[in-house]
Design an enzyme around this catalytic site. Structure first.
Site, PDB file in Angstrom:
ATOM      1  N   ASP A  95       0.837  -1.152   0.092  1.00  0.00           N
ATOM      2  CA  ASP A  95       0.029  -0.088  -0.019  1.00  0.00           C
ATOM      3  C   ASP A  95       0.909   1.262   0.029  1.00  0.00           C
ATOM      4  O   ASP A  95       1.602   1.388   0.924  1.00  0.00           O
ATOM      5  CB  ASP A  95      -0.803  -0.085   1.287  1.00  0.00           C
ATOM      6  CG  ASP A  95      -2.062   0.920   1.013  1.00  0.00           C
ATOM      7  OD1 ASP A  95      -1.875   2.118   0.411  1.00  0.00           O
ATOM      8  OD2 ASP A  95      -3.150   0.504   1.935  1.00  0.00           O
ATOM      9  N   ASP A 106      -3.499   7.586  -2.917  1.00  0.00           N
ATOM     10  CA  ASP A 106      -3.153   6.340  -2.113  1.00  0.00           C
ATOM     11  C   ASP A 106      -3.781   5.145  -2.941  1.00  0.00           C
ATOM     12  O   ASP A 106      -4.754   4.920  -3.470  1.00  0.00           O
ATOM     13  CB  ASP A 106      -4.341   6.552  -0.861  1.00  0.00           C
ATOM     14  CG  ASP A 106      -4.374   5.453   0.105  1.00  0.00           C
ATOM     15  OD1 ASP A 106      -3.772   4.456  -0.005  1.00  0.00           O
ATOM     16  OD2 ASP A 106      -5.117   5.665   1.126  1.00  0.00           O
ATOM     17  N   HIS A 166     -12.174   5.954   2.011  1.00  0.00           N
ATOM     18  CA  HIS A 166     -12.120   7.301   2.335  1.00  0.00           C
ATOM     19  C   HIS A 166     -11.904   8.224   1.735  1.00  0.00           C
ATOM     20  O   HIS A 166     -11.151   8.183   0.804  1.00  0.00           O
ATOM     21  CB  HIS A 166     -11.251   7.271   3.831  1.00  0.00           C
ATOM     22  CG  HIS A 166      -9.631   6.795   3.206  1.00  0.00           C
ATOM     23  ND1 HIS A 166      -8.747   7.660   3.000  1.00  0.00           N
ATOM     24  CD2 HIS A 166      -9.165   5.584   2.784  1.00  0.00           C
ATOM     25  CE1 HIS A 166      -7.641   6.976   2.374  1.00  0.00           C
ATOM     26  NE2 HIS A 166      -7.970   5.647   2.663  1.00  0.00           N
ATOM     27  N   HIS A 174      -7.174  10.227   6.044  1.00  0.00           N
ATOM     28  CA  HIS A 174      -8.503   9.786   6.200  1.00  0.00           C
ATOM     29  C   HIS A 174      -9.343  10.979   6.602  1.00  0.00           C
ATOM     30  O   HIS A 174      -9.082  11.694   7.677  1.00  0.00           O
ATOM     31  CB  HIS A 174      -8.780   8.852   7.316  1.00  0.00           C
ATOM     32  CG  HIS A 174      -8.080   7.555   7.050  1.00  0.00           C
ATOM     33  ND1 HIS A 174      -6.912   6.851   7.814  1.00  0.00           N
ATOM     34  CD2 HIS A 174      -7.980   6.884   6.022  1.00  0.00           C
ATOM     35  CE1 HIS A 174      -6.352   5.971   7.301  1.00  0.00           C
ATOM     36  NE2 HIS A 174      -7.210   5.594   6.258  1.00  0.00           N
ATOM     37  N   GLU A 199     -11.090   1.244  -1.574  1.00  0.00           N
ATOM     38  CA  GLU A 199     -10.418  -0.033  -1.242  1.00  0.00           C
ATOM     39  C   GLU A 199     -11.197  -1.320  -0.841  1.00  0.00           C
ATOM     40  O   GLU A 199     -11.203  -1.344   0.608  1.00  0.00           O
ATOM     41  CB  GLU A 199      -9.168   0.474  -0.312  1.00  0.00           C
ATOM     42  CG  GLU A 199      -9.447   1.406   0.721  1.00  0.00           C
ATOM     43  CD  GLU A 199      -8.387   1.664   1.494  1.00  0.00           C
ATOM     44  OE1 GLU A 199      -7.388   0.686   1.884  1.00  0.00           O
ATOM     45  OE2 GLU A 199      -8.102   2.608   1.898  1.00  0.00           O
ATOM     46  N   GLU A 294      -6.610  -1.046  -4.117  1.00  0.00           N
ATOM     47  CA  GLU A 294      -6.992   0.185  -3.991  1.00  0.00           C
ATOM     48  C   GLU A 294      -6.632   1.266  -5.035  1.00  0.00           C
ATOM     49  O   GLU A 294      -5.503   1.121  -5.662  1.00  0.00           O
ATOM     50  CB  GLU A 294      -6.433   0.574  -2.529  1.00  0.00           C
ATOM     51  CG  GLU A 294      -6.788   2.131  -2.406  1.00  0.00           C
ATOM     52  CD  GLU A 294      -5.948   2.539  -1.076  1.00  0.00           C
ATOM     53  OE1 GLU A 294      -5.080   1.936  -0.488  1.00  0.00           O
ATOM     54  OE2 GLU A 294      -6.545   3.559  -0.203  1.00  0.00           O
TER      55      GLU A 294
HETATM   56 MN    MN Z   1      -4.001   2.568   0.930  1.00  0.00          MN
HETATM   57 MN    MN Z   2      -6.654   4.082   1.853  1.00  0.00          MN
END
Ligand code: MN
Ligand code: MN
Length: 308
Positions: A95, A106, A166, A174, A199, A294
């Site tokens: 990630d 992200d 998010h 977030h 995600e 994601e």
């Molecule tokens: Mn992530």
């Molecule tokens: Mn994330």
């Protein structure tokens, strides 16, 4: 004037350009990791390669590279003395977060070293693709969660119900609304111009389908700006604020501050005084294997546009 931090409502062309650049870098690093991560590799090498690649491509890490293995769903990054290696036959979630001037992309992919679990990974990728396709201004968050849950269940798998996508904000990973991966009571709607990390997390049907906090935490962030009593703690907090602002960081990233023995006391003082918050490692509650996919998207008039 202090620059705005948090959810940015109107995206100027300049802000969009920063999001796009962050997204391009994040996607490049994700694909490079997909190509090069191997069984037996030291985990710390994976983290550091991803993070230094972000910098060499002109971005900054928005959080430490997460390498979450098997039933670890998220939030593992190497501590400074990590001796762990990528295990054989493992399911590895990488990630990656990149920011340009605080605007964050992200993205995550799951690398599967066991052919028996390829279907698990495919379903998380399929769920992500479907989720990105249905996003449009006006879509209710409740409907979004229901659709993701239906997709995953209809393929014989189970979504992790307490992990969500998010909204991202400036210097905030977030921020604002969440995107659940299961049906959920919510009156919120997705709006034009919002930026979301989407995600889905997927596990096997016999698993609990929830994550719990493990006692370990390797990722931290600034929690309050009040000044600690101890001079050493104040100095460390200042270093953290000026280098990472409100973004998550790893203890590894304090190496420019000084030796471990120099900051160790101040660091635990900041944790116990709650000047810093820590992100516990998330583990699937019943030990089920977890896959995650994601992307970060911006909501445009006709639907979601991929940044990553
Ligand atoms: Mn992530
Ligand atoms: Mn994330």
């Amino acid at each position: 004037m202090r620059e705005p931090v948090g959810v940015v409502v109107m995206l100027s062309a300049e802000v969009m350009e920063k999001y796009r650049r962050a997204g391009e870098i994040a996607a490049k690093v994700r694909e490079e990791m997909r190509r090069t991560v191997r069984e037996g590799m030291p985990i710390i090498e994976v983290c550091e390669r991803a993070e230094s690649l972000i910098v060499s491509l002109g971005g900054k890490p928005a959080f430490p590279c997460n390498v979450s293995i098997n039933d670890v769903a998220a939030h593992y990054t190497s501590p400074p003395d990590d001796e762990g290696e990528i295990p054989e036959n493992s399911v590895v979630k990488i990630d990656i977060g990149v920011h340009i001037d605080g605007y964050i992309a992200d993205t995550a992919a799951t690398i599967c070293f066991d052919p028996n679990h390829e279907r698990l990974v495919e379903v998380s990728e399929g769920a992500l693709k479907m989720a990105v396709k249905i996003i449009r201004p006006g879509l209710s968050i409740a409907r979004f969660g229901l659709e993701v849950q239906r997709f995953i269940k209809s393929r014989g798998f189970k979504p992790i119900s307490n992990l969500t996508g998010h909204q991202v904000g400036r210097y905030l990973i977030h921020a604002g609304k969440v995107l659940p991966n299961v049906s959920q009571m919510s009156i919120s709607k997705i709006r034009l111009g919002e930026v979301y990390a989407v995600e889905p997390f997927v596990t096997y049907p016999e698993a609990a389908g929830i994550v719990k906090n493990s006692p370990e935490a390797f990722i931290f962030r600034l929690a309050k700006r009040k000044s600690p009593k101890e001079a050493e703690s104040r100095r460390l907090l200042k270093f953290i604020e000026s280098n990472f602002r409100t973004l998550p960081f790893a203890e590894r990233w304090l190496r420019n501050y000084g030796s471990r023995s120099e900051y160790r006391r101040a660091f635990s003082d900041l944790i116990s005084g709650r000047y810093l918050m820590s992100y516990p490692v998330f583990v699937e509650a019943s030990g089920g294997l977890v896959a995650q996919s994601e992307h970060t998207v911006v909501v445009e008039k006709d639907g979601a546009s991929l940044l990553t």
